[in-house]
Design a protein around this motif. Structure first.
Motif, short mmCIF file in Angstrom:
data_model
loop_
_atom_site.label_atom_id
_atom_site.label_comp_id
_atom_site.label_asym_id
_atom_site.label_seq_id
_atom_site.Cartn_x
_atom_site.Cartn_y
_atom_site.Cartn_z
N ALA A 1 -2.64 -0.71 -8.83
CA ALA A 1 -3.28 0.24 -8.14
C ALA A 1 -3.81 1.40 -8.94
CB ALA A 1 -2.22 0.91 -7.18
N VAL B 1 -10.67 -1.51 -3.75
CA VAL B 1 -9.06 -1.50 -3.80
C VAL B 1 -8.64 -2.84 -3.00
CG1 VAL B 1 -6.94 -0.70 -2.40
CG2 VAL B 1 -8.46 0.85 -4.14
N TYR C 1 0.22 2.09 -3.86
CA TYR C 1 -1.24 2.72 -3.91
C TYR C 1 -0.75 4.04 -3.67
CZ TYR C 1 -3.63 -1.70 -4.90
OH TYR C 1 -4.05 -2.69 -5.45
N LEU D 1 -7.61 5.72 0.68
CA LEU D 1 -7.24 4.17 0.40
C LEU D 1 -7.77 3.26 1.51
CD1 LEU D 1 -3.53 4.45 -0.45
CD2 LEU D 1 -5.38 4.05 -2.17
N PRO E 1 -5.18 -5.02 -2.94
CA PRO E 1 -3.83 -5.23 -3.74
C PRO E 1 -3.50 -6.84 -4.18
CG PRO E 1 -3.52 -4.09 -1.61
CD PRO E 1 -5.06 -4.51 -1.92
N GLN F 1 -7.34 -0.04 -10.37
CA GLN F 1 -8.36 -0.19 -9.52
C GLN F 1 -8.91 1.19 -9.10
OE1 GLN F 1 -6.88 -2.65 -6.24
NE2 GLN F 1 -6.64 -4.30 -7.47
N LEU F 2 -8.03 2.15 -8.91
CA LEU F 2 -8.32 3.56 -8.18
C LEU F 2 -9.32 4.11 -9.39
CD1 LEU F 2 -5.28 4.61 -6.15
CD2 LEU F 2 -7.74 4.00 -5.25
N LEU G 1 0.98 -1.24 -0.07
CA LEU G 1 -0.03 -0.04 -0.07
C LEU G 1 0.95 1.19 0.12
CD1 LEU G 1 -2.71 -1.21 2.49
CD2 LEU G 1 -3.03 -0.69 0.21
N TYR H 1 -2.37 6.72 -6.11
CA TYR H 1 -3.57 7.64 -5.83
C TYR H 1 -2.93 9.13 -6.14
CZ TYR H 1 -6.90 9.87 -3.24
OH TYR H 1 -8.14 10.95 -2.89
#
Ligand code: NAP
Length: 325
Positions: free
Chosen positions: A161, A292, A130, A283, A294, A164-165, A126, A134
């Motif tokens: 990441a 989200v 991530y 997150l 991983p 997905q975001l 993360l 982000y």
């Protein structure tokens, strides 16, 4: 840890993975405002290899413990720590000690609650991957729902990441992978369209997929190879965020001028404490509601850190590589 001889270390010296050695060091103790985390999983990032080889902006004093990412349990807290107690499940966004270890030292603001539905191995993905995805999408590119996003290098830690975001935020997502297996993963993670970044006709395929409009945002993992070809793939007012680059590249500035396009660089380490808190609040909400998730490619014992650092630089990415002490 990476051991070495202080006198001979210089930024021009290239050190290989053989410099990584497993060693015993004294237990860490938290100072005021700090926490010690018992590490259950440490994430492996390309930046770990740049740091070890001496080619990165961050040049730690030797010997040092590598690793920026990790997840585990709070073992000890210093004076003034209010957000965490011994036994809390947490993940690490930054640390002052390094995370390829049984323990890591962090300030309270560098640590975040790990939701119950997230494993320690996933938690180790993360902080860097991530956090970077982000920040690139929402704090640097200001990407918006209904925009088209090209995640150029979508099969690795940051790319999965970002897919997905961006998907969860209502964007149309094109993701790329260099292998069949990687492209299958990118599709499973939510990309509407999947392309091969080794294919010479990729720009033409992007033009077709966007009805010649172009993409509004490109999250670029290998700018030294792609930036010159990225600019013509952008829509008017498009933005390229340079997340990764391993060399120089030629561009035609007119490809940016004609579109009022922006080329935006970023490194995660420039994120302020307030921005970091904002990233991880978003997150954690996304982890809890399942948007989200991983992808852990492989868990290796900490003693195999050398192999992990070799793997993270090989093509054929497939999510995150994690070390388990
Ligand atoms: P990773 O897990 O090793 O993934 C690397 C990705 O790059 C894979 O998807 C790989 O795809 C892809 N790739 C390989 N050749 C490519 C090409 N010609 N065009 C486009 N993509 C290509 O690494 P990561 O953790 O996701 O990091 C990605 C990059 O961002 C690295 O360079 C890393 O150093 C950098 N990074 C920067 C920051 C920052 O703060 N700026 C933070 C984190 C990471 P295949 O293997 O399928 O070919």
């Amino acid at each position: 840890m990476v051991s070495g001889d202080y006198e001979s270390h210089s930024c021009t010296r290239i050190w290989g993975p053989e410099k990584l050695v497993l060693d015993d060091v004294p237990d860490l103790r938290p100072g005021s405002g700090e926490v010690v985390i018992e590490i259950h999983a440490a994430g492996v990032n390309p930046a770990d290899t740049y740091t070890r080889s001496g080619t990165y902006a961050i040049k730690p004093n030797l010997p040092y413990t590598p690793g920026f990412d990790g997840a585990g349990v709070v073992q000890n807290t210093g004076d003034g720590v209010t957000r965490f107690r011994k036994g809390d499940r947490v993940y690490i966004a930054r640390s002052s000690s390094g995370t390829y270890a049984e323990q890591a030292l962090c300030s309270e603001s560098q640590v975040f609650r790990l939701p119950e539905n997230v494993t320690f191995a996933q938690g180790a993905a993360l902080g860097v991957a991530y956090g970077t995805a982000y920040r690139a999408l929402f704090q640097i590119a200001n990407a918006l729902p209904a925009e088209g996003v090209l995640v150029h290098g979508a099969s690795g830690g940051v790319g999965i990441a970002a897919v997905q975001l961006a998907r969860a935020a209502g964007m149309t997502v094109i993701g790329t992978g260099g292998t069949e297996e990687g492209r299958k993963l990118v599709r499973e993670q939510g990309a509407h369209h999947v392309l091969d970044h080794t294919a010479a006709d990729m720009p033409e395929l992007v033009a077709k997929l966007t009805s010649r409009h172009g993409v509004d945002v490109i999250i670029e993992m290998l700018a030294n190879k792609n930036l010159g070809k990225d600019l013509p793939m952008l829509a008017r007012f498009g933005r390229v965020v340079v997340v990764g680059s391993r060399g120089t590249v030629a561009i035609n500035p007119r490809d940016a001028m004609g579109r009022d396009a922006k080329i935006l660089g970023m490194v995660l380490f420039n994120t302020t404490e307030q921005e970091l808190a904002s990233i991880h609040a978003a997150l954690i909400a996304a982890l809890e509601n399942g948007t989200v998730k991983p992808v852990v490619r492989q868990e290796l014992p900490l003693a195999e850190a050398r192999r992990a650092q070799e793997m993270v630089m090989e093509s054929g990415a497939y999510g995150k590589i994690v070390l388990v002490p």
